[in-house]
Design an enzyme around this catalytic site. Structure first.
Site, mmCIF file in Angstrom:
data_model
loop_
_atom_site.group_PDB
_atom_site.id
_atom_site.type_symbol
_atom_site.label_atom_id
_atom_site.label_comp_id
_atom_site.label_asym_id
_atom_site.label_seq_id
_atom_site.Cartn_x
_atom_site.Cartn_y
_atom_site.Cartn_z
ATOM 1 N N ASP A 81 0.813 -1.214 0.000
ATOM 2 C CA ASP A 81 0.000 0.000 0.000
ATOM 3 C C ASP A 81 0.846 1.264 0.000
ATOM 4 O OD1 ASP A 81 -2.078 -1.783 0.171
ATOM 5 O OD2 ASP A 81 -3.153 -0.668 1.715
ATOM 6 N N CYS A 122 1.216 -8.275 5.232
ATOM 7 C CA CYS A 122 0.834 -6.873 5.051
ATOM 8 C C CYS A 122 -0.659 -6.655 4.838
ATOM 9 C CB CYS A 122 1.687 -6.249 3.960
ATOM 10 S SG CYS A 122 3.392 -5.981 4.526
ATOM 11 N N ASP A 123 -0.992 -5.416 4.507
ATOM 12 C CA ASP A 123 -2.319 -4.849 4.711
ATOM 13 C C ASP A 123 -3.507 -5.683 4.240
ATOM 14 O OD1 ASP A 123 -0.470 -2.887 5.299
ATOM 15 O OD2 ASP A 123 -1.750 -1.270 4.639
ATOM 16 N N GLU A 491 -6.812 4.732 0.259
ATOM 17 C CA GLU A 491 -6.349 5.259 1.536
ATOM 18 C C GLU A 491 -5.954 6.721 1.379
ATOM 19 O OE1 GLU A 491 -3.209 2.788 2.978
ATOM 20 O OE2 GLU A 491 -4.598 1.314 3.812
ATOM 21 N N SER A 517 -4.961 5.013 5.886
ATOM 22 C CA SER A 517 -3.860 4.123 6.215
ATOM 23 C C SER A 517 -3.783 3.964 7.725
ATOM 24 C CB SER A 517 -2.549 4.718 5.690
ATOM 25 O OG SER A 517 -1.445 4.151 6.340
#
Length: 612
Positions: A81, A122-123, A491, A517
């Site tokens: 991201d 991760c995200d 984001e 974020s």
């Protein structure tokens, strides 16, 4: 007694062709009949949180084989991201969650795997794999790559620990020289692992631990530390144990839907609220709950947010505190222990490593146990050397942080606030709710009133902030950036970071139907539902309208009469096909893949899952 799924493709005369293909992958005669356990890896060289995962799947596989199983590894995608942010690449981030979930489901069901080990970090990768595990409901363990070490730098005569957001803020501040910015940039992300603060990746990895689907330390043990290798090896051994309990003893308590029950979701959300986790976790937990058919909605999150105190603050909510500090204080098990001490955790919830959360806390909460190995585990420290290699150092702190009055993890009596770190706001601007990370909001602006400055893309808002057209007291409102309107629900880290760099972080607010974020702080309100593109009231706000935000009372209103709002709605509907769309065409390429996502997605209040 359930049958091994894998026997569909490994037994019977009609499966001779399938067995031939299995043999071509290396299986021997003696392997047919053993459980086939899939390892979903997400290694990629694009993402620092995943760059070190290449060989870790085989580390898990070795333990599966040694414990009597067959291990088969495959990969799925992973988007960074931070690299995708600030341009159209961010349109693909949230939609990638569904692609990841689908890809895991496809591989497991196509090959009739009996169980699953998810190597994420991760995200969107952890949430995507979590959604898949709840769809599939076969024995599953999560083991993530771990957080990166915080950057260490002496900058302008100050000794700082820093992260990605610090580099962004430094770059946007005009009073910093090129060399000072470059110095911060080089220091911000020193090792492999997920960004070092309580951003989305670390928040989600902590929540798999709170849900009971990963091993103790999964959310906080550094990617670089040798002790993290134990998590991967134990995941390989433990998944075989879970497989045998389910398929050979009929024990359904080991299944993801039994472990990630409603009480487990409440435990996870309680942890999230108490540590001021990323607002994205709300989106992902709602989505996961839908996949697991768990009755867990914004209503439950609102209820929890009113009674759970903030016991832990980590960057970006505070400076110089990172995941390595949380680990030293006992990690998520330490935080669960403090929440349990005041009756905020249901310890009857199951886990993949202990029968119940109560049993787990007796062994892993550093305040409850004097077990030397547990204390040694949580003394794992950063190595302070730049590296992309997992398990490359074994440094330890001399002592644990057991200070519950002023330490990193606090008890309820000494909480940062008795009100939670996340809040759900409702009002005529957000009928179905919106989310704010209160842990990152300065006390002076918990109530805020100001004129709306309207932007119909993130890019136009960023330009206005950088060109100094946003003033103290303004409310920056960015719309048509929701799941459908973006599409992809971008984001908004750049607008919030730039407000901070301009000295407006404590005197302005930002409202959007997009998301933020985990690195965002300040009065940043996202996930406004319904979004503008589906007829939400945020589309009816006009330049200069006064908006009133009241976090203590959980309300958000635009001070416009109902009759006027109805008039604006009728006027909007009269536009026909142009209704509920940006006034001016945006310079944004929306591919067929993104159009397909937009056509099927739901609002943020439902986790932005697909409605099929």
């Amino acid at each position: 007694m359930p049958s091994y799924r894998s026997r569909i493709s490994t037994h019977g005369r009609n499966m001779a062709g399938a067995r031939s293909l299995w043999r071509a992958t290396g299986m021997k005669e003696s392997d047919f009949g053993k459980p086939i356990i899939a390892i979903a890896n997400s290694f990629t060289q694009f993402v620092p949180g995943h760059v070190h995962l290449k060989d870790l799947g085989q580390l898990v596989a070795q333990q599966i084989v040694a414990s009597g199983g067959i291990a088969k590894e495959f990969n799925t995608i992973a988007i960074d991201d931070g690299i995708a942010m600030g341009h159209d690449g961010m349109l693909y981030s949230l939609p990638s969650r569904e692609i990841i979930a689908d890809s895991v489901e496809y591989m497991i069901n196509a090959h009739c795997a009996d169980a699953l080990v998810c190597i994420s970090n991760c995200d969107k990768i952890t949430p995507g794999m979590l959604m898949a595990s709840l769809r599939l409901n076969i024995p599953t363990i999560f083991v993530s790559g771990g957080p990166m070490e915080a950057g260490k730098i002496k900058w302008k005569d100050q000794d700082l620990t820093v992260d990605l957001v610090d580099a962004m803020v430094a770059a946007a501040a005009e009073n910093n020289s090129e060399e000072e910015v470059a110095e911060m940039e080089r220091a911000a992300c020193p090792t492999c692992g997920s960004c070092s603060g309580m951003f989305t990746a670390n928040s989600m990895n902590c929540l798999t631990e709170a849900l009971g689907l990963s091993l103790p330390g999964n959310g906080s043990m550094l990617a670089t530390h040798a002790d993290r290798q134990m998590l991967f090896e134990e995941a390989g051994r433990q998944i075989v144990t879970l497989v045998k309990r389910y398929y050979e003893k009929g024990d359904e308590t080991v299944l993801p839907r039994s472990i990630a029950s409603r009480k487990a979701f409440e435990n996870a959300m309680t942890v999230d609220i108490s540590m001021g986790g990323s607002t994205n976790t709300v989106l992902h937990l709602l989505a996961a709950a839908q996949e697991g058919e768990v009755d867990f909605t914004m209503t439950e999150i609102d209820r929890l947010s009113r009674r759970v105190p903030v016991l832990c603050k980590v960057a970006p909510a505070v400076a110089n505190v990172h995941m390595e500090d949380v680990h030293r204080a006992g990690g998520i098990m330490g935080l669960l222990g403090e929440l349990d001490a005041v009756g905020l955790i249901d310890t009857s919830a199951y886990t993949v490593h202990a029968k119940t959360m109560k049993e787990a806390l007796c062994r892993w909460d550093v305040k409850r146990t004097n077990e030397p190995k547990t204390h040694e585990f949580y003394r794992a420290a950063p190595g302070g050397i730049s590296t992309q290699t997992a398990f490359s150092q074994s440094r330890r702190y001399d002592s644990l942080d057991l200070d519950r009055e002023k330490g990193i993890i606090r008890d309820k009596e000494h909480a940062y606030s008795q009100d939670g770190g996340l809040a759900v706001l409702y009002g005529n601007l957000a009928k179905d709710g919106c989310i704010v990370k209160t842990a990152g909001v300065d006390q002076s602006i918990l109530t805020f009133k100001g004129p709306a400055r309207i932007f119909e893309s993130q890019d136009s808002a960023v330009s206005a902030i950088l060109n100094d057209t946003i003033q103290s007291g303004d409310i920056v409102l960015i719309r048509y950036e929701g799941p459908r309107g973006g599409p992809g629900m971008q984001e908004m880290l750049y607008p919030t970071s730039y407000l901070k760099s301009k000295g407006l972080g404590k005197v302005c607010a930002l409202i959007t139907d997009g998301r933020f974020s985990g690195g965002t702080s300040g009065l940043s309100i996202g996930h406004v539902s319904p979004e503008a593109a589906e007829g939400g009231a945020i589309a009816l706000v006009e330049e200069g309208d006064i908006i009133e935000i009241d976090i203590p009372n959980r309300t958000i209103h635009m001070l416009v009469e109902d009759d006027e709002l109805m008039h604006r709605r009728v006027k909007m509907e009269a536009k026909g096909k142009a209704a509920w769309q940006p006034t001016e065409k945006r310079k944004r390429k929306v591919s067929k893949a993104l159009k397909a996502y937009a056509a099927m997605t739901t609002s943020a209040a439902k986790g932005a899952v697909r409605n099929i």
